[in-house]
Design an enzyme around this catalytic site. Structure first.
Site, PDB file in Angstrom:
ATOM      1  N   HIS A 431     -10.112  18.283  12.313  1.00 59.49           N
ATOM      2  CA  HIS A 431     -10.557  17.160  13.154  1.00 59.49           C
ATOM      3  C   HIS A 431     -10.487  17.478  14.645  1.00 59.49           C
ATOM      4  O   HIS A 431     -11.042  16.741  15.468  1.00 59.49           O
ATOM      5  CB  HIS A 431      -9.750  15.894  12.826  1.00 59.49           C
ATOM      6  CG  HIS A 431      -8.383  15.845  13.415  1.00 59.49           C
ATOM      7  ND1 HIS A 431      -7.238  16.155  12.693  1.00 59.49           N
ATOM      8  CD2 HIS A 431      -7.951  15.506  14.660  1.00 59.49           C
ATOM      9  CE1 HIS A 431      -6.186  16.000  13.465  1.00 59.49           C
ATOM     10  NE2 HIS A 431      -6.586  15.612  14.667  1.00 59.49           N
ATOM     11  N   ASP A 480      -8.229  18.565   5.954  1.00 64.10           N
ATOM     12  CA  ASP A 480      -8.180  18.647   7.419  1.00 64.10           C
ATOM     13  C   ASP A 480      -7.548  19.983   7.819  1.00 64.10           C
ATOM     14  O   ASP A 480      -6.394  20.045   8.246  1.00 64.10           O
ATOM     15  CB  ASP A 480      -7.382  17.464   7.970  1.00 64.10           C
ATOM     16  CG  ASP A 480      -7.482  17.341   9.484  1.00 64.10           C
ATOM     17  OD1 ASP A 480      -8.342  18.029  10.074  1.00 64.10           O
ATOM     18  OD2 ASP A 480      -6.704  16.560  10.061  1.00 64.10           O
ATOM     19  N   LYS A 547       2.965   4.170  -0.620  1.00 63.96           N
ATOM     20  CA  LYS A 547       3.355   2.767  -0.444  1.00 63.96           C
ATOM     21  C   LYS A 547       3.160   2.317   1.000  1.00 63.96           C
ATOM     22  O   LYS A 547       2.906   1.143   1.264  1.00 63.96           O
ATOM     23  CB  LYS A 547       4.816   2.577  -0.847  1.00 63.96           C
ATOM     24  CG  LYS A 547       5.094   2.770  -2.324  1.00 63.96           C
ATOM     25  CD  LYS A 547       6.586   2.634  -2.614  1.00 63.96           C
ATOM     26  CE  LYS A 547       6.895   2.911  -4.080  1.00 63.96           C
ATOM     27  NZ  LYS A 547       8.361   2.837  -4.353  1.00 63.96           N
ATOM     28  N   ARG A 548       3.315   3.253   1.941  1.00 64.33           N
ATOM     29  CA  ARG A 548       3.202   2.912   3.366  1.00 64.33           C
ATOM     30  C   ARG A 548       1.752   2.909   3.841  1.00 64.33           C
ATOM     31  O   ARG A 548       1.445   2.394   4.912  1.00 64.33           O
ATOM     32  CB  ARG A 548       4.017   3.897   4.210  1.00 64.33           C
ATOM     33  CG  ARG A 548       5.459   4.060   3.778  1.00 64.33           C
ATOM     34  CD  ARG A 548       6.204   2.737   3.749  1.00 64.33           C
ATOM     35  NE  ARG A 548       7.494   2.851   3.069  1.00 64.33           N
ATOM     36  CZ  ARG A 548       8.201   1.819   2.649  1.00 64.33           C
ATOM     37  NH1 ARG A 548       7.737   0.584   2.822  1.00 64.33           N
ATOM     38  NH2 ARG A 548       9.363   2.000   2.031  1.00 64.33           N
ATOM     39  N   TYR A 549       0.868   3.516   3.047  1.00 59.86           N
ATOM     40  CA  TYR A 549      -0.550   3.589   3.433  1.00 59.86           C
ATOM     41  C   TYR A 549      -1.415   3.135   2.259  1.00 59.86           C
ATOM     42  O   TYR A 549      -2.155   3.925   1.664  1.00 59.86           O
ATOM     43  CB  TYR A 549      -0.917   5.021   3.838  1.00 59.86           C
ATOM     44  CG  TYR A 549      -0.308   5.470   5.150  1.00 59.86           C
ATOM     45  CD1 TYR A 549      -0.748   4.945   6.357  1.00 59.86           C
ATOM     46  CD2 TYR A 549       0.695   6.433   5.172  1.00 59.86           C
ATOM     47  CE1 TYR A 549      -0.197   5.360   7.560  1.00 59.86           C
ATOM     48  CE2 TYR A 549       1.254   6.862   6.369  1.00 59.86           C
ATOM     49  CZ  TYR A 549       0.809   6.322   7.560  1.00 59.86           C
ATOM     50  OH  TYR A 549       1.351   6.737   8.750  1.00 59.86           O
ATOM     51  N   ARG A 550      -1.301   1.883   1.920  1.00 61.94           N
ATOM     52  CA  ARG A 550      -2.020   1.372   0.746  1.00 61.94           C
ATOM     53  C   ARG A 550      -3.531   1.408   0.927  1.00 61.94           C
ATOM     54  O   ARG A 550      -4.281   1.411  -0.044  1.00 61.94           O
ATOM     55  CB  ARG A 550      -1.554  -0.052   0.429  1.00 61.94           C
ATOM     56  CG  ARG A 550      -0.073  -0.115   0.036  1.00 61.94           C
ATOM     57  CD  ARG A 550       0.309  -1.492  -0.496  1.00 61.94           C
ATOM     58  NE  ARG A 550       1.726  -1.556  -0.832  1.00 61.94           N
ATOM     59  CZ  ARG A 550       2.250  -1.129  -1.979  1.00 61.94           C
ATOM     60  NH1 ARG A 550       1.455  -0.603  -2.898  1.00 61.94           N
ATOM     61  NH2 ARG A 550       3.547  -1.243  -2.200  1.00 61.94           N
ATOM     62  N   SER A 575      -1.986  17.246  17.170  1.00 61.00           N
ATOM     63  CA  SER A 575      -2.883  17.575  16.065  1.00 61.00           C
ATOM     64  C   SER A 575      -3.103  19.075  15.936  1.00 61.00           C
ATOM     65  O   SER A 575      -3.261  19.788  16.932  1.00 61.00           O
ATOM     66  CB  SER A 575      -4.233  16.891  16.271  1.00 61.00           C
ATOM     67  OG  SER A 575      -4.115  15.497  16.138  1.00 61.00           O
TER      68      SER A 575
END
Length: 625
Positions: A431, A480, A547-550, A575
């Site tokens: 990216h 990526d 769970k943190r990035y549904r 990055s």
């Protein structure tokens, strides 16, 4: 290639803290302790052969001399002593020395030397005309069977033999004799230098048996160790491994080393519970292969017992094995409740070939290998300056693989981080190149601590090519990852050198010492930092990360890291930079900084490209270009 596959787990007869002796002793012979005799063109190469032999601690080489019988010229006698030394006697033309096993500098089988007026004897299986010795050596390097060569120069007395290139091989990979012969030159294949153009097949094929000639067999705990043993056996081109579920009990954990005239398997047979693969000797990339750090649970390694000592854990047992004088592998038996103050028994072991004599399952033991070879220096494993505990600013030389990637359009600025993985290769994130139309506007700076150091006249590496994974669409979707091929090569120094890529065999390693580095923002609304920043962060399981990035799909090709409470993480400008993890004293590039929500927010770990899942892609691209 050096003979004897046991290099993978060779015995060290000197303590880890023992003195490294590099000096060669002229006109000196070590008396007694003979293991075997081989022929080498120099004392220097004799020392390398000794280093790679599983039992050799000392050696005596006989140089060319009028006072010596010509049949003894170039003999290399490998020796062993449990006392770590042998009596010395004076003898003209004898050169003696010690194995490099106890040394911390790089040990390599690569030998680019050309030996003038020496004929290295072996099986002459290919004869052709070549313009030069260099061309002859290249043919040897690109021939799957060739160990060494002899080339007759234009001045060779026999007209019909001038410019003839003889490719040779032997069972051991070293000459069977070496004689003086005017107007010829000899040398070794450069496969061990990672300079072969032969195909490199890294895949391991499940439920497959290669039905070809077996040249040897050993016991191995898994197919990865079997493949490493094959790689360092001079005659092994491919292998078949029978897993612990193999129907025939006597063949379980058996590693069959194989060859064929064509260099490829003639027949592939579908068989459940078998795995097959190829030697990696011809691969053009220096991934460390000597060290195998995994633990094997509910597994016992059998061999000659050196000692039985108490240990609190299998990790402690492995450390005892690593520090023991002769230990190659171990089995740890956990303590029974309330016995021996909670300490289990640590069985330190060795064998004649460096591998277990038998492997048993279901007895409750935990087994593994010495980590001594993990501490051997290589280009990417050289000891790095110790981390500075506390604080966030790095010091010079702390992260020598970290680079800063600049764009010069419309004005010069820091664009992304990246990691040196080879002398012409940078690994970074795909990216980073959104909107970058040409590699000509990119500059790579290495060995940089402060962005303010970069002036108009600061040296940099131009970028020849940008290679983006062909499945990349956006960071959140995965893939990526990108490679930069530099216009010129990197000369390794203390401030610029590569980081090791993780091995596919280490997918289950639990990393506990991981750091993210970069010049990026320290908070969401900030600016690029002048000094390279660092943060130690724990890895997070993919299940927890999901769970943190549904709203996103966290795949096995991603890896997450960060504190639940937030506070430390990568951010904008980091990055493409490394998530570096230390395991067994070696730093590995575990992740590439990819994406996340905000910067170091609570319950929002950073998401990184999982490098181990792209090792094949990296090697394919770096070897093909």
């Amino acid at each position: 290639m050096i003979f004897l596959y046991q290099v993978v787990h060779f015995i060290l007869f000197t303590s880890v803290s023992g003195e490294c002796v590099t000096q060669l002793l002229k006109d000196t012979c070590f008396e007694g302790g003979d293991i075997t005799t081989v022929f080498t063109p120099s004392a220097k190469y004799c020392q390398v052969v000794c280093t790679y032999h599983p039992r050799c601690l000392l050696f005596t080489f006989t140089a060319e001399s009028p006072s010596e019988d010509p049949t003894r010229w170039f003999t290399c006698v490998l020796k062993d002593s449990v006392t770590e030394t042998l009596p010395r006697v004076n003898r003209t033309a004898a050169i003696s020395g010690y194995s490099f096993k106890q040394c911390s500098h790089q040990i390599s089988a690569c030998n680019k030397d050309i030996y003038v007026d020496l004929d290295m004897k072996g099986i002459n299986y290919n004869s052709s005309v070549a313009k030069s010795a260099q061309e002859c050596q290249e043919r040897c390097t690109d021939d799957v069977h060739c160990h060494f060569f002899t080339y007759a120069t234009r001045q060779f007395p026999s007209l019909e033999h001038r410019n003839i290139c003889l490719l040779k091989h032997t069972q051991t990979g070293t000459p069977t004799r070496i004689t003086k012969l005017d107007k010829v030159v000899s040398g070794f294949s450069l496969k061990s230098c990672a300079l072969s153009n032969l195909a490199c097949i890294r895949d391991i094929f499940p439920n497959t048996v290669f039905a070809d000639s077996n040249i040897d067999s050993v016991m191995a705990p898994d197919a990865f160790v079997c493949g490493r043993i094959c790689t360092h056996h001079p005659g092994c081109l491919f292998f078949t491994f029978f897993s612990q579920e193999w129907p025939k009990e006597s063949q379980r954990n058996l590693c069959l080393l194989k060859t064929s005239e064509s260099g490829l398997p003639s027949t592939r047979i579908k068989k459940s519970k078998a795995l097959s693969g190829f030697s990696l000797q011809s691969c053009r990339h220096s991934i460390p292969v000597f060290c195998h750090s995994s633990f094997y649970h509910d597994t016992d390694f059998l061999g000659e017992e050196l000692d039985i000592v108490a240990a609190k854990s299998h990790e402690a047992c492995q450390k005892l094995c690593t520090n023991a004088v002769r230990c190659q592998f171990f089995t740890y038996t956990p303590a029974q409740a309330s016995c021996n103050e909670g300490k289990g028994k640590c069985y330190l072991k060795l064998s004649s070939n460096g591998s277990p004599t038998k492997i048993l399952h279901g007895r409750g033991g935990i087994s593994g290998y010495t980590l001594r070879l993990c501490k051997m220096d290589n280009e990417c494993t050289t000891k790095i300056k110790p981390r500075i505990v506390g604080g966030t600013a790095s010091v010079r030389g702390e992260w020598p693989w970290q680079v800063t990637l600049h764009t010069t359009s419309p004005t010069q600025r820091h664009l992304c981080g990246g990691s040196i993985i080879g002398n012409q290769w940078i690994l970074t994130a795909a990216h980073c190149f959104y909107g970058v139309e040409s590699p000509k506007i990119l500059r790579v700076y290495s060995g940089i601590l402060n962005q303010s150091e970069i002036k108009e006249d600061t040296s940099f590496f131009g970028v020849q090519e940008i290679i983006i994974h062909d499945q990349y669409k956006m960071a959140e979707s995965g893939y990526d990852i990108a490679l930069l091929k530099l216009e010129t090569t990197v000369n390794y120094t203390d401030s610029q050198r590569p980081i090791c890529l993780p091995s596919k065999g280490d997918r289950n390693v639990i990393y506990t010492d991981c750091w993210v580095t970069g010049w990026g923002y320290r908070k969401l609304r900030d600016k690029i930092q002048n000094t390279l920043q660092k943060a130690k962060i724990p890895l997070v399981t993919n299940e927890e990360c999901q769970k943190r990035y549904r709203g996103h799909k966290i795949t096995h090709k991603m890896i997450c890291a960060g504190y639940r409470e937030g506070g430390k993480d990568a951010c904008k400008g980091d990055s493409g930079g490394p998530l570096s993890c230390k395991h067994n004293e070696v730093w590995h590039l575990v992740g590439i900084t990819s994406w996340g929500e905000g910067c170091a927010q609570r319950e929002r770990p950073g998401v990184y490209t999982n490098v181990v899942e792209y090792v094949d892609w990296i090697l394919e691209k770096t070897q093909a270009v």
